[in-house]
Write a protein that holds these residues in place. Structure first.
Motif, PDB file in Angstrom:
ATOM      1  N   VAL A   1      -5.228   5.886  -6.718  1.00 57.63           N
ATOM      2  CA  VAL A   1      -5.058   7.227  -7.272  1.00 57.63           C
ATOM      3  C   VAL A   1      -6.403   7.937  -7.201  1.00 57.63           C
ATOM      4  O   VAL A   1      -7.428   7.374  -7.588  1.00 57.63           O
ATOM      5  CB  VAL A   1      -4.599   7.155  -8.747  1.00 57.63           C
ATOM      6  N   GLY A   2      -6.391   9.164  -6.703  1.00 53.56           N
ATOM      7  CA  GLY A   2      -7.601   9.973  -6.663  1.00 53.56           C
ATOM      8  C   GLY A   2      -7.265  11.416  -6.970  1.00 53.56           C
ATOM      9  O   GLY A   2      -6.364  11.980  -6.350  1.00 53.56           O
TER      10      GLY A   2
ATOM     11  N   LEU B   1      -3.687  15.542  -6.548  1.00 59.17           N
ATOM     12  CA  LEU B   1      -3.580  14.108  -6.794  1.00 59.17           C
ATOM     13  C   LEU B   1      -3.272  13.439  -5.468  1.00 59.17           C
ATOM     14  O   LEU B   1      -2.232  13.695  -4.857  1.00 59.17           O
ATOM     15  CB  LEU B   1      -2.466  13.813  -7.804  1.00 59.17           C
ATOM     16  N   GLY B   2      -4.197  12.593  -5.006  1.00 57.64           N
ATOM     17  CA  GLY B   2      -3.989  11.814  -3.792  1.00 57.64           C
ATOM     18  C   GLY B   2      -3.508  10.430  -4.158  1.00 57.64           C
ATOM     19  O   GLY B   2      -3.982   9.840  -5.138  1.00 57.64           O
ATOM     20  N   ILE B   3      -2.554   9.921  -3.389  1.00 57.82           N
ATOM     21  CA  ILE B   3      -1.980   8.599  -3.671  1.00 57.82           C
ATOM     22  C   ILE B   3      -2.009   7.748  -2.408  1.00 57.82           C
ATOM     23  O   ILE B   3      -1.565   8.177  -1.337  1.00 57.82           O
ATOM     24  CB  ILE B   3      -0.526   8.716  -4.172  1.00 57.82           C
ATOM     25  N   ASP B   4      -2.533   6.530  -2.565  1.00 59.11           N
ATOM     26  CA  ASP B   4      -2.490   5.514  -1.516  1.00 59.11           C
ATOM     27  C   ASP B   4      -1.555   4.424  -2.025  1.00 59.11           C
ATOM     28  O   ASP B   4      -1.972   3.530  -2.761  1.00 59.11           O
ATOM     29  CB  ASP B   4      -3.887   4.951  -1.252  1.00 59.11           C
TER      30      ASP B   4
ATOM     31  N   HIS C   1     -10.454   8.700 -10.553  1.00 60.60           N
ATOM     32  CA  HIS C   1      -9.957   7.776  -9.536  1.00 60.60           C
ATOM     33  C   HIS C   1      -9.789   6.399 -10.163  1.00 60.60           C
ATOM     34  O   HIS C   1     -10.513   6.025 -11.092  1.00 60.60           O
ATOM     35  CB  HIS C   1     -10.873   7.710  -8.307  1.00 60.60           C
ATOM     36  N   GLN C   2      -8.772   5.694  -9.674  1.00 56.70           N
ATOM     37  CA  GLN C   2      -8.492   4.348 -10.160  1.00 56.70           C
ATOM     38  C   GLN C   2      -7.518   3.666  -9.216  1.00 56.70           C
ATOM     39  O   GLN C   2      -6.919   4.313  -8.358  1.00 56.70           O
ATOM     40  CB  GLN C   2      -7.893   4.380 -11.573  1.00 56.70           C
ATOM     41  N   ALA C   3      -7.381   2.373  -9.410  1.00 53.66           N
ATOM     42  CA  ALA C   3      -6.332   1.623  -8.723  1.00 53.66           C
ATOM     43  C   ALA C   3      -5.369   1.122  -9.791  1.00 53.66           C
ATOM     44  O   ALA C   3      -5.779   0.501 -10.765  1.00 53.66           O
ATOM     45  CB  ALA C   3      -6.923   0.447  -7.955  1.00 53.66           C
TER      46      ALA C   3
ATOM     47  N   ASP D   1      -9.349   5.279  -0.862  1.00 45.80           N
ATOM     48  CA  ASP D   1      -8.317   5.749   0.073  1.00 45.80           C
ATOM     49  C   ASP D   1      -7.523   6.901  -0.528  1.00 45.80           C
ATOM     50  O   ASP D   1      -7.196   7.873   0.159  1.00 45.80           O
ATOM     51  CB  ASP D   1      -7.380   4.611   0.458  1.00 45.80           C
ATOM     52  N   ALA D   2      -7.212   6.823  -1.810  1.00 44.89           N
ATOM     53  CA  ALA D   2      -6.470   7.902  -2.480  1.00 44.89           C
ATOM     54  C   ALA D   2      -7.305   9.169  -2.556  1.00 44.89           C
ATOM     55  O   ALA D   2      -6.782  10.274  -2.348  1.00 44.89           O
ATOM     56  CB  ALA D   2      -6.049   7.447  -3.873  1.00 44.89           C
TER      57      ALA D   2
END
Length: 167
Positions: free
Chosen positions: A16-17, A5-8, A31-33, A142-143
């Motif tokens: 969120v990715g 889980l990637g977080i920007d 993925h979402q914002a 970005d995430a």
């Protein structure tokens, strides 16, 4: 397979990715914002924490990767960004997930090939690398870039570890 889980983090939108990584192969999962809104700042932090906690429960990532704070336009913006990062990290560690942090330049270098890339270049390369059709929301891209950076770092460290065992 490792789910990352990637977080920007951001106080208005938190990207969120989620990707699955098997060796050098990375697949997009979600993925979402997260829209934090314009209201009371503590409520925005609660939104980040709550929504990330739900996503962690739903998708069960093995590891979390978060972008570090960069120098913002002013001190107040940097403080808010740091607090948004704190809410995101707390959501991860409250569910016993390991957290890894990456500088924005390292993330851009890993995805685009240059640390000074702009948001549109990151969006384009993330879509290309993950075979995502259509426009990806900037914070979500970005995430995903954070998750890709971590997947590549994990793979490289694994290869180095294997090489060290041989010698």
């Amino acid at each position: 397979m490792v789910r990352i889980l990637g977080i920007d983090p951001g106080s208005r939108y938190t990207g969120v990715g989620i990707v699955d990584s098997v060796d050098r192969h990375i697949t997009a999962v979600h993925h979402q914002a997260i829209r934090c809104g314009n209201g009371d700042f503590p409520q925005r932090l609660k939104t980040i924490y709550s929504e990330l906690s739900e996503l962690i429960q739903q998708y069960q990532p093995h590891e979390i990767a978060v972008e570090t704070v960069f120098m913002a336009k002013n001190a107040q913006a940097a403080l808010k960004l740091g607090q948004a990062r704190g809410a995101a990290i707390c959501a991860a560690v409250s569910q016993d997930k390991p957290v890894h942090e990456y500088a924005p330049k390292a993330i851009k270098q890993a995805v685009v090939g240059k640390g000074g890339a702009d948001k549109t270049q990151v969006q384009y390369m993330v879509g290309l690398l993950l075979n995502i059709k259509g426009q990806i929301q900037a914070d979500a891209a970005d995430a995903l870039a954070v998750a890709i950076c971590h997947a590549n770092s994990r793979w490289a460290l694994g290869r180095l570890s294997e090489a060290a065992k041989i010698t």
